[in-house]
Structure formats: C-alpha cells, structure tokens
Write an enzyme that holds these catalytic residues in place. Structure first.
Site: not given
Length: 238
Positions: A127, A183, A215
């Site tokens: 991320s 996601d 995610h």
C-alpha cells in the site's frame, strides 16, 4: 528548513530487524502500509525465512512516524505521507513523500556501508509502503536489485521524471507489482494506470492480478514475492 534537518526532526523508532541466519550477503527492506508498523509484516518474513535459500538475507521492517492523516479526519496514525485523496495524482503530500524517500535511501546507504552490494538490496512494501518502494527504489542514487509494490501505485506521477537521478540508473531494475481486482482502497484501475505509466517510461514491470482479493495480501501473492526475492537474491557461492 532543509530536507535533511526536517527529516532529522522526526521521531523515528529503529526498524524491526531480522538478521541473516547465515552469512549476510543481501538485504530486503520491506515497508508497511498506513496505520500499520513493521511488526505487521513479521509473519510474512518468518514464512519466507523458513526456506533455506533465505539464510543470507537480512530483513529490515521500518516503522512509520505518527502523522495526521486527512482521510482519517486528521487523526494521527503511522504513515509515510498524508493521504488527502486517492484520486489519480491529486493533492499529494509531496514534502512527506520526499522526506520518506530520503529516509529509505539512508537505510540503503547504511547497508552498503556495512558491506552489502547495492544490487543485493531489494526495496518492497504494501500500500503506502509499496508506493514508497516504487518511488524511492526507482529514484535511488544507486542501482538496487529489485522493487516490490503490493496493492500500490506510482507517486508524483505528474512530475516523476523530474525526481529520477541523472543517468536513470534503475531503468533496468525489475519491479514486481501485485494487486487485488476487488481492492476498495487503492483501486485496481489506479494500479493498472501506474503499471502503464511505468512501462511507458521504459521500466520493466511484472504485474500480477489476484482475483477477488481486496486491500490485503494472500498466500499466492506472498509466494510470488518469495519467488521474486529468490530470483533476484540468489545464494552466493562460498
């Protein structure tokens, strides 16, 4: 205030370090995402380290400082930069992105100072951490061994070329990007656009889609990262 002085004013915890089991010949710096710490990726590292070919690799898991996050109503949490919007290239926190880049470049330089060849160092993350690994890796002043960006995107894409050092020494550095097509935070389209942008600039990106993944990271993805690490950091002959 200079970048160096502003970076030194940040209170940083020392990274979580997993020393090499055997002779130390390679280093992986793996960067966590927003709201996490280096400890959040310790299980993945432990899993990778169970395999014999990982004995020569030292793992460094840095911890982000606590900063106010706009998308979190301004509350402080561990972050490498503020996130005001996840829209493509909009309203990015350039000062903190560059500040964090300097920190990661410092970690790389310390490993080199300790005797590890730059091409035996991999920068990776998830991320926010994955976005930083792509940005800091491709703009590093030395040629590193590889870059991993999971559930991530290209930072400062509008001015990225201006951030690349003269000679573009990481032009041929392999990049592995993994992303879930479900996601809800870092949208799949953003990751695909980042892959296209990188390839249009001549970078070598391997992009893998994990069907149904949100995610997060799945076992298949972690296995793919392990394979990438083994390929880029083979055991050295005694």
């Amino acid at each position: 205030m200079s970048a160096a002085s502003s970076t030194s004013s940040i209170r940083r915890m020392a990274p979580l370090v997993f020393p090499a089991v055997g002779r130390h010949t390679a280093t992986v710096i793996f960067i966590h995402g927003l709201g996490d710490t280096g400890h959040g990726w310790s299980d993945a590292v432990e899993m990778w380290r169970k395999r014999q070919p990982m004995n020569e690799i030292k793992f460094i898991l840095p911890h982000a400082p606590h900063i106010p996050i706009t998308m979190n109503a301004g509350f402080q949490m561990p972050g490498w930069f503020d996130i005001k919007s996840l829209s493509k290239g909009e309203n990015e926190d350039e000062p903190r992105i560059l500040q964090s880049r300097e920190y990661f470049h410092g970690l790389i330089q310390q490993e080199i100072k300790d005797g590890i060849s730059a091409d035996r160092i991999i920068l990776g993350g998830f991320s926010q951490g994955g976005a930083m690994s792509i940005f800091a890796g491709l703009t590093a002043p030395v040629k590193i061994g590889g870059i991993v960006g999971l559930s991530s995107w290209l930072l400062l894409n509008q001015k990225f070329k201006e951030c690349v050092p003269e000679g573009d020494i990481n032009k041929d550095t392999p990049i592995f990007m993994g992303h879930g097509d479900r996601d809800p935070l870092v949208l799949y389209d953003l990751a695909q656009d980042s892959e296209k942008a990188l390839k249009s600039m001549g970078y070598g990106v391997t992009f893998k889609t994990y069907r149904g993944m949100q995610h997060s990271a799945c076992l298949e993805e972690l296995n793919d990262v392990e394979a990438f690490l083994k390929e880029r950091l083979p055991q050295k002959e005694n």
